[in-house]
Design a protein around this motif. Structure first.
Motif, PDB file in Angstrom:
ATOM      1  N   GLY A   1     -44.333  10.207  25.410  1.00 42.66           N
ATOM      2  CA  GLY A   1     -43.913   9.697  24.108  1.00 42.66           C
ATOM      3  C   GLY A   1     -42.636   8.889  24.214  1.00 42.66           C
ATOM      4  N   GLU A   2     -42.186   8.665  25.438  1.00 38.93           N
ATOM      5  CA  GLU A   2     -40.949   7.913  25.685  1.00 38.93           C
ATOM      6  C   GLU A   2     -41.248   6.413  25.793  1.00 38.93           C
ATOM      7  OE1 GLU A   2     -37.953   9.183  25.788  1.00 38.93           O
ATOM      8  OE2 GLU A   2     -38.202  11.320  26.250  1.00 38.93           O
ATOM      9  N   VAL A   3     -40.274   5.634  25.396  1.00 38.69           N
ATOM     10  CA  VAL A   3     -40.395   4.177  25.497  1.00 38.69           C
ATOM     11  C   VAL A   3     -39.109   3.620  26.106  1.00 38.69           C
ATOM     12  CG1 VAL A   3     -40.727   2.011  24.229  1.00 38.69           C
ATOM     13  CG2 VAL A   3     -41.871   4.103  23.437  1.00 38.69           C
ATOM     14  N   GLU A   4     -39.262   2.794  27.122  1.00 35.47           N
ATOM     15  CA  GLU A   4     -38.103   2.074  27.654  1.00 35.47           C
ATOM     16  C   GLU A   4     -37.983   0.806  26.827  1.00 35.47           C
ATOM     17  OE1 GLU A   4     -34.792   1.473  30.146  1.00 35.47           O
ATOM     18  OE2 GLU A   4     -36.145   3.206  30.123  1.00 35.47           O
ATOM     19  N   VAL A   5     -36.907   0.720  26.066  1.00 33.80           N
ATOM     20  CA  VAL A   5     -36.675  -0.466  25.247  1.00 33.80           C
ATOM     21  C   VAL A   5     -35.534  -1.277  25.851  1.00 33.80           C
ATOM     22  CG1 VAL A   5     -37.492   0.608  23.111  1.00 33.80           C
ATOM     23  CG2 VAL A   5     -35.072   0.756  23.708  1.00 33.80           C
ATOM     24  N   VAL A   6     -35.579  -2.579  25.630  1.00 30.01           N
ATOM     25  CA  VAL A   6     -34.517  -3.455  26.119  1.00 30.01           C
ATOM     26  C   VAL A   6     -33.819  -4.064  24.917  1.00 30.01           C
ATOM     27  CG1 VAL A   6     -36.154  -5.390  26.345  1.00 30.01           C
ATOM     28  CG2 VAL A   6     -33.962  -5.464  27.564  1.00 30.01           C
ATOM     29  N   SER A   7     -32.507  -4.121  24.965  1.00 29.96           N
ATOM     30  CA  SER A   7     -31.733  -4.751  23.899  1.00 29.96           C
ATOM     31  C   SER A   7     -32.180  -6.196  23.749  1.00 29.96           C
ATOM     32  CB  SER A   7     -30.242  -4.696  24.242  1.00 29.96           C
ATOM     33  OG  SER A   7     -29.511  -5.577  23.421  1.00 29.96           O
ATOM     34  N   SER A   8     -32.332  -6.645  22.528  1.00 24.14           N
ATOM     35  CA  SER A   8     -32.746  -8.029  22.295  1.00 24.14           C
ATOM     36  C   SER A   8     -31.773  -9.012  22.936  1.00 24.14           C
ATOM     37  CB  SER A   8     -32.846  -8.293  20.783  1.00 24.14           C
ATOM     38  OG  SER A   8     -33.885  -7.503  20.216  1.00 24.14           O
ATOM     39  N   LYS A   9     -30.510  -8.600  23.066  1.00 24.29           N
ATOM     40  CA  LYS A   9     -29.502  -9.461  23.687  1.00 24.29           C
ATOM     41  C   LYS A   9     -29.705  -9.570  25.194  1.00 24.29           C
ATOM     42  CE  LYS A   9     -26.180  -8.136  20.113  1.00 24.29           C
ATOM     43  NZ  LYS A   9     -24.980  -7.330  19.785  1.00 24.29           N
TER      44      LYS A   9
ATOM     45  N   GLU B   1     -53.101   5.514  27.916  1.00 26.56           N
ATOM     46  CA  GLU B   1     -53.303   4.298  28.702  1.00 26.56           C
ATOM     47  C   GLU B   1     -51.981   3.764  29.241  1.00 26.56           C
ATOM     48  OE1 GLU B   1     -56.499   5.245  26.149  1.00 26.56           O
ATOM     49  OE2 GLU B   1     -54.437   4.758  25.565  1.00 26.56           O
ATOM     50  N   GLY B   2     -50.983   3.691  28.388  1.00 22.31           N
ATOM     51  CA  GLY B   2     -49.677   3.183  28.797  1.00 22.31           C
ATOM     52  C   GLY B   2     -49.018   4.082  29.833  1.00 22.31           C
ATOM     53  N   THR B   3     -49.212   5.391  29.681  1.00 23.99           N
ATOM     54  CA  THR B   3     -48.612   6.345  30.620  1.00 23.99           C
ATOM     55  C   THR B   3     -49.294   6.281  31.978  1.00 23.99           C
ATOM     56  OG1 THR B   3     -48.000   7.818  28.803  1.00 23.99           O
ATOM     57  CG2 THR B   3     -48.096   8.787  31.008  1.00 23.99           C
ATOM     58  N   ARG B   4     -50.613   6.177  31.971  1.00 19.36           N
ATOM     59  CA  ARG B   4     -51.331   6.068  33.253  1.00 19.36           C
ATOM     60  C   ARG B   4     -50.936   4.791  33.988  1.00 19.36           C
ATOM     61  NH1 ARG B   4     -56.961   8.623  31.089  1.00 19.36           N
ATOM     62  NH2 ARG B   4     -56.585  10.737  31.846  1.00 19.36           N
ATOM     63  N   ALA B   5     -50.717   3.702  33.234  1.00 19.15           N
ATOM     64  CA  ALA B   5     -50.303   2.448  33.855  1.00 19.15           C
ATOM     65  C   ALA B   5     -48.919   2.579  34.475  1.00 19.15           C
ATOM     66  CB  ALA B   5     -50.319   1.329  32.816  1.00 19.15           C
ATOM     67  N   ALA B   6     -48.045   3.331  33.808  1.00 20.18           N
ATOM     68  CA  ALA B   6     -46.659   3.458  34.276  1.00 20.18           C
ATOM     69  C   ALA B   6     -46.481   4.538  35.333  1.00 20.18           C
ATOM     70  CB  ALA B   6     -45.744   3.751  33.082  1.00 20.18           C
ATOM     71  N   LEU B   7     -47.206   5.659  35.172  1.00 18.89           N
ATOM     72  CA  LEU B   7     -46.955   6.830  36.015  1.00 18.89           C
ATOM     73  C   LEU B   7     -48.149   7.268  36.862  1.00 18.89           C
ATOM     74  CD1 LEU B   7     -45.024   8.982  33.366  1.00 18.89           C
ATOM     75  CD2 LEU B   7     -44.047   7.418  35.067  1.00 18.89           C
ATOM     76  N   GLY B   8     -49.310   6.690  36.599  1.00 18.78           N
ATOM     77  CA  GLY B   8     -50.468   7.021  37.421  1.00 18.78           C
ATOM     78  C   GLY B   8     -51.292   8.195  36.950  1.00 18.78           C
ATOM     79  N   GLY B   9     -51.018   8.717  35.771  1.00 18.37           N
ATOM     80  CA  GLY B   9     -51.793   9.839  35.236  1.00 18.37           C
ATOM     81  C   GLY B   9     -51.197  10.326  33.937  1.00 18.37           C
ATOM     82  N   THR B  10     -51.809  11.329  33.331  1.00 11.44           N
ATOM     83  CA  THR B  10     -51.198  11.910  32.136  1.00 11.44           C
ATOM     84  C   THR B  10     -49.908  12.618  32.569  1.00 11.44           C
ATOM     85  OG1 THR B  10     -52.394  14.015  32.341  1.00 11.44           O
ATOM     86  CG2 THR B  10     -53.420  12.288  30.997  1.00 11.44           C
ATOM     87  N   TYR B  11     -49.001  12.773  31.627  1.00 13.40           N
ATOM     88  CA  TYR B  11     -47.697  13.341  31.970  1.00 13.40           C
ATOM     89  C   TYR B  11     -47.314  14.311  30.865  1.00 13.40           C
ATOM     90  CZ  TYR B  11     -42.908  13.382  33.876  1.00 13.40           C
ATOM     91  OH  TYR B  11     -41.707  13.750  34.458  1.00 13.40           O
TER      92      TYR B  11
END
Length: 342
Positions: free
Chosen positions: A121-129, A221-231
């Protein structure tokens, strides 16, 4: 000298009263021992949607339905909540499952007895700046990345995501900035270039235009793409010693949470939001939007996903010095026994 029969008759009522008082006290003590006491659970940020099942269970009255007296407390960082558990200040923690693996390598026996999140449920966000210079985690070299706390789950996930691009943890700075308002302030004040956080903070930052999504782990789907499986992440974990002496309470807690997970999967985001406290929803429309984005992360039955523990161990083994190179018995870090008990 032996007491006379008259003296004995005078003493007998007093003896009878004393015996009665002792018997009464013993009965009260026995009843107190049998009666379930208060169970205090520390939540690693109670307003975070990843931990919504904790408060929702209370709001739905499921703890009371099970005959439990549960008090929920909040601690912004999961690593601090873990310390409260080990100190015996609380009986359980609603936090990330990965703490059970980390603690086993330190000789502490802790296990998850109900699992709420099949993904972080985590998201890496980047500052718009900083969005022009940080297009992916491959671009974080020399940058400052926000995490809830050093040694927290967000710090290990951050290191893993960067490591996937060959960037060592010495090549960027991790800054503990907490969650919610403090995380938003860190983004707005440009104290961090990017950072890992959860809903509803993510939706709030996207709404104001202060940040953009870099890595999305709110879905399978997003987690498997980032980490290779459910987490598996959000869970209720307790000390083994407590479970051993409180199996009835553990079963009732697991059942209460399993009912909540079923409720989440059979109701809309609007219905769920309506059950939550008003002060959790300063902007109700935004809260519902954030909840809709979060629904895919929740388990349907509070059970551990079959492939989850191995994925978590893989991530921790890469960057957690306590886990790297150590043997971990994953079977001791969780159990579906109490959720499945009839």
């Amino acid at each position: 000298m032996q007491p006379t029969s008259r003296a004995l008759r005078r003493r007998l009522p007093a003896v009878a009263i004393a015996c009665g008082l002792l018997a009464g006290a013993a009965l009260q003590n026995a009843q107190a021992a049998d009666a379930p006491g208060k169970i205090t659970i520390m939540v690693g940020g109670i307003t975070k949607l990843i931990y919504l099942p904790a408060k929702l269970t209370e709001q739905l009255g499921y703890f009371k339905d099970e005959g439990l007296d549960v008090e929920l407390l909040s601690q912004p960082a999961g690593v601090d909540a873990e310390n409260e558990l080990l100190a015996g200040a609380v009986q359980g923690v609603v936090g990330f499952y990965d703490h059970t693996i980390d603690l086993q390598t330190k000789g502490k026996d802790v296990k998850a007895i109900a699992v709420f999140g099949q993904v972080p449920g985590e998201v890496e966000v980047v500052s718009s700046k900083s969005a022009d210079t940080i297009k992916s985690m491959a671009d974080v070299k020399g940058k400052t990345l926000g995490v809830t706390g050093l040694g927290s789950s967000t710090s290990f996930l951050t290191q893993y995501l960067a490591g996937q691009h060959g960037i060592a943890s010495t090549e960027y700075t991790m800054l503990p900035v907490g969650a919610d308002a403090s995380f938003i302030a860190a983004i707005k004040q440009t104290r961090i270039d990017a950072g890992m956080t959860t809903e509803p903070t993510v939706s709030r930052l996207l709404q104001t235009g202060d940040a953009k999504v870099l890595v999305d782990m709110r879905t399978v789907e997003g987690t498997r793409a980032a980490l290779g499986g459910t987490y598996p992440a959000a869970s209720l974990y307790v000390q083994d010693a407590w479970v051993a002496s409180h199996k009835a309470e553990a079963t009732k807690l697991a059942h209460a949470f399993a009912r909540t997970m079923e409720f989440i999967h059979t109701h809309s985001a609007e219905d769920i939001a309506a059950k939550m406290p008003a002060d959790y929803q300063k902007d109700k429309a935004l809260y519902v939007t954030a909840l809709k984005a979060s629904l895919p992360m929740y388990t349907a039955d509070a059970k551990m996903p079959a492939d989850g523990p191995a994925t978590v161990l893989k991530v921790l083994s890469a960057f957690n010095p306590s886990v790297k190179g150590k043997h971990v018995d994953l079977a001791r870090t969780y159990t579906n026994e109490f959720v499945s008990a009839k």
